[in-house]
Scaffold this active site. Structure first.
Site, PDB file in Angstrom:
ATOM      1  N   ASP A 184     -15.004   1.036  -2.982  1.00  0.00           N
ATOM      2  CA  ASP A 184     -13.662   0.912  -3.537  1.00  0.00           C
ATOM      3  C   ASP A 184     -13.017  -0.342  -2.920  1.00  0.00           C
ATOM      4  O   ASP A 184     -13.570  -0.986  -2.012  1.00  0.00           O
ATOM      5  CB  ASP A 184     -12.826   2.178  -3.304  1.00  0.00           C
ATOM      6  CG  ASP A 184     -11.692   2.280  -4.337  1.00  0.00           C
ATOM      7  OD1 ASP A 184     -11.372   1.260  -4.982  1.00  0.00           O
ATOM      8  OD2 ASP A 184     -11.117   3.370  -4.502  1.00  0.00           O
TER       9      ASP A 184
HETATM   10  C1  BGC Z   1      -8.802   2.402  -6.793  1.00  0.00           C
HETATM   11  C2  BGC Z   1      -9.971   2.546  -7.736  1.00  0.00           C
HETATM   12  C3  BGC Z   1     -10.033   1.370  -8.674  1.00  0.00           C
HETATM   13  C4  BGC Z   1     -10.084   0.095  -7.858  1.00  0.00           C
HETATM   14  C5  BGC Z   1     -10.212  -1.162  -8.696  1.00  0.00           C
HETATM   15  C6  BGC Z   1      -8.715   1.043  -6.153  1.00  0.00           C
HETATM   16  O1  BGC Z   1      -7.523   0.859  -5.486  1.00  0.00           O
HETATM   17  O2  BGC Z   1      -8.896   3.406  -5.812  1.00  0.00           O
HETATM   18  O3  BGC Z   1      -9.877   3.745  -8.445  1.00  0.00           O
HETATM   19  O4  BGC Z   1     -11.130   1.494  -9.528  1.00  0.00           O
HETATM   20  O5  BGC Z   1      -8.904   0.007  -7.078  1.00  0.00           O
HETATM   21  O6  BGC Z   1      -9.058  -1.448  -9.362  1.00  0.00           O
END
Ligand code: BGC
Length: 722
Positions: free
Chosen positions: A265
């Site tokens: 993530d």
């Molecule tokens: C979130 C994810 C997301 C990623 C990319 C993160 O802050 O937890 O769910 O896919 O950002 O945008």
């Protein structure tokens, strides 16, 4: 490309080029304006060469932009390796569908597949190759803002939605079907169980619970062929997911045989340092790559340290090669080496994105997701034969903030408000409040206007709820009631007119105890998406008969949280005798939620006949057949979602008091009946035992059927033979 060609490509790559494939950076780095690039570039300290070598891009949408970046940067790459555009298309690209918690309330997995299919088509023609969806985190705590992204508290339902979404995004031939995108199941693992419902907080649970309740959703998505997996931000039993070898290597790779790419993530590799399990970025890189994270999103621990780690022999070069190969394979599975632009097509983008067809599907699906929580005196559907009889007020009455927190490309100006939807249906019967009305603190003027309107109307529709940024990521709340000002407004209106219909737009189960007391009817609309106002108006006027049912319990008060239907038996069950002590209960509130899992009303009335089972025993060769006849006793056609629950009476581990084992969404014409049939096999009652074996317990089970997890038939005892 054949695998041998990919291997050849890998062998031609320099170490920097390899590490580049493992880096994902955001679209800002590719901007044409120096001003937009310099900030992010200096923040991560990236050079032009490093940007050109980066393997994937986060959050760029638009066919022209994706085509430009791909063409320009492939030319700059020594080996002309295409980049991979990924983005968060969670419940629609530009045509926004209901938030996943709403979508799940339809209990219609085909609708979820259709949502994913349409999202894929819009994304793909706009240049994306992969979406960071489905999110399948099981959730039990509505304080956590990200419950809006989940399909709820039941592992079986989550798994079904996960499969359907993967099917919808990827289709059957991802390489050639350029209007599909790869799926990324997230957030692995157990991100939905942070302590206290506070986002990014610790997750700690037994391995048995993890496997039994939390892992099935991810596994279902992987079995359905999800190409990629994203790690979660949280720790799982002491180790952050992005450095958690047990999760990533032992379970995901070895046990489940997942051989797709694993992405961290956002900055989660770097957070191994802030988590305090790595001393510095170098150690974070080592932990993550050895745990099995292939792509590092938006931090540069790999970029800065993998080379040294390999050259000094502290990380095996084979591990890096393996990670790079997975990225190349993903690109190959998408056909990017032959067709680096895939579906990106400005012409198609104009005709496909937000097409009438997609909007119509969004409207139908949003209608299926509405949950009618209360309908006192059959006040709904609204009768609109008298001019100016319906007053519409409240902060959400004219608001376009109805898309939800994950609607990156969705636009409020393309969204239909409730006022617009209702006025289109009944231009003469509906009057809309004019005063601007704040969500937190409706002004005295807004309240006075609503009260004034209420005095002369037959019915008041009060549109209340949360703004979209009150749920979603980093939006946990400790008080899950509506903002106080909205309750004040409801009370003031109720004081002059008891016919109050509350329509709710929100991203989580709320504590609706006060609303339930005041309102005659309650309509849970969630964040319904682009067609919000039309879909909800369809329900209010009866053009759509509501059929949605909750997939997450609505507590009576935040103090009950977590409260969920499939809780385990205790040694001292509460039998609802008022003065009984030394049993598992609260002194000040009931044990059960205000609105239970599976609950939702309809304008039809359904009556369940006796439940019959095909025998008193079942085993592998003789599954049990469970039949129930359901009559629509009203004069309106409707859809009922019948539910089968099972209780394992004596297990090797303490078992839930009930577990959903089947459901059926059936259309029943007014005045007629249908027979719903479920089947129950020993596989259905398997669970993770204390020794982690996934088996079933021979012995007695209770079978119950009903319209929701609270209103069930008397149990029928059956025996699973060994
Ligand atoms: C979130 C994810 C997301 C990623 C990319 C993160 O802050 O937890 O769910 O896919 O950002 O945008």
């Amino acid at each position: 490309m054949q695998h041998v060609q990919l291997e050849r490509l890998l062998s031609e790559m320099t170490m920097d080029e390899k590490i580049g494939q493992l880096l994902q950076i955001s679209g800002d780095f590719y901007s044409t304006t120096a001003q937009e690039r310099t900030g992010p570039m200096s923040q991560l300290g990236l050079t032009e060469r490093e940007i050109a070598n980066a393997g994937s891009v986060l959050g760029v949408g638009g066919a022209a932009e994706c085509r430009r970046i791909q063409t320009e940067y492939m030319a700059r790459h020594r080996l002309h390796i295409p980049t991979l555009f990924m983005g968060d298309v969670i419940h629609g690209y530009r045509t926004i569908f209901p938030i996943p918690l709403g979508l799940a309330s339809s209990w219609d997995v085909d609708a979820a597949a259709q949502m994913a299919r349409i999202s894929a088509r819009e994304s793909a023609v706009s240049g994306l190759f992969l979406t960071f969806s489905p999110m399948v985190d099981l959730v039990r705590d509505p304080r956590w803002g990200r419950v809006m992204e989940s399909t709820g508290e039941d592992p079986r339902l989550n798994a079904e939605f996960a499969r359907a979404m993967v099917r919808g995004y990827q289709g059957g031939d991802l390489r050639n079907d350029v209007e599909r995108v790869a799926a990324c199941v997230k957030h692995f693992a157990a991100y939905g169980a942070p302590v206290g419902g506070r986002d990014y907080n610790t997750v700690d649970m037994s391995e048995r619970e993890l496997r039994d309740m939390y892992l099935p959703g991810y596994r279902a998505a992987i079995e359905a062929g999800a190409k990629t997996v994203m790690t979660s931000f949280n720790t799982v039993n002491g180790m952050p997911a992005s450095g958690n070898k047990h999760l990533l290597r032992d379970i995901l790779r070895k046990e489940w045989g997942f051989d797709g790419a694993l992405i961290s993530d956002y900055e989660a590799v770097r957070e191994l340092v802030t988590n305090g399990v790595a001393q510095d970025d170098e150690q974070a890189a080592k932990l993550a790559i050895e745990a099995g994270v292939d792509i590092e999103m938006m931090s540069v621990c790999y970029l800065r340290h993998l080379r040294d780690l390999v050259e000094s022999g502290r990380v095996d070069c084979a591990i890096v090669d393996e990670a790079v190969m997975r990225v190349l394979e993903l690109k190959n599975d998408l056909g990017l080496f032959e067709n680096p632009l895939r579906g990106a097509d400005e012409g198609r983008e104009r005709s496909v994105v937000l097409s009438d067809e997609h909007r119509a599907a969004a409207r139908d699906i949003a209608g299926e997701c509405v949950v009618l929580l209360k309908n006192g005196a059959g006040i709904l559907p609204l009768h609109a034969d008298v001019p100016a009889s319906i007053a519409l007020a409240g902060p959400c009455a004219t608001s376009h903030d109805l898309l939800g927190a994950w609607s990156w490309q969705g636009r409020q100006k393309e969204t239909v408000s409730l006022a617009e939807g209702l006025l289109a249906r009944h231009p003469h019967a509906v009057t809309v409040a004019r005063e601007s009305c704040d969500y937190d603190d409706p002004s005295p003027a807004a309240i006075a206007e609503a009260v004034d309107m209420a005095r002369s109307a037959s019915v008041v529709v009060l549109a209340l709820g949360e703004t979209s940024d009150m749920s979603g990521e980093a939006a946990s709340r400790s008080d899950i009631r509506l903002p106080h000002g909205q309750i004040d407004m409801l009370r003031a209106v109720r004081a002059v007119n008891p016919n109050v219909v509350v329509v709710l737009f929100n991203g989580r189960p709320l504590d609706l105890t006060e609303v339930d007391r005041e309102a005659r009817a309650i309509v849970e609309a969630w964040f319904p998406g682009t067609e919000a106002g039309r879909a909800v108006a369809d329900v209010l006027v009866g053009a759509t008969n509501p059929s949605g049912k909750l997939t997450m319990s609505f507590p009576r008060t935040v103090g009950q949280v977590p409260v969920y239907y499939n809780s385990c038996s205790t040694g001292r069950p509460y039998e609802a005798k008022p003065r009984e002590k030394y049993v598992s209960k609260y002194l000040d509130v009931a044990n059960d939620p205000l609105y239970p899992f599976g609950f939702g009303l309809s304008y039809s009335t359904f009556s369940y006949g006796p439940v019959t089972v095909s025998g008193a025993e079942f085993d592998d060769r003789h599954p049990l057949r469970v039949d129930v006849s359901i009559a629509n006793t009203s004069d309106v056609d409707g859809v009922e979602i019948a539910q089968l629950y099972v209780r394992d009476l004596v297990g090797d581990a303490v078992r839930p008091v009930k577990e959903l084992k089947g459901f059926s969404r059936v259309r029943i014409a007014a005045g007629s009946s249908v027979t719903v049939t479920f089947s129950l096999t020993p596989d259905d009652v398997r669970y993770v035992h204390p020794d982690l074996a996934f088996t079933s317990d021979p012995g007695e089970f209770d079978i119950m059927v009903g319209p929701d997890s609270r209103h069930l038939s008397s149990p029928i005892r059956v025996v699973l033979k060994s």
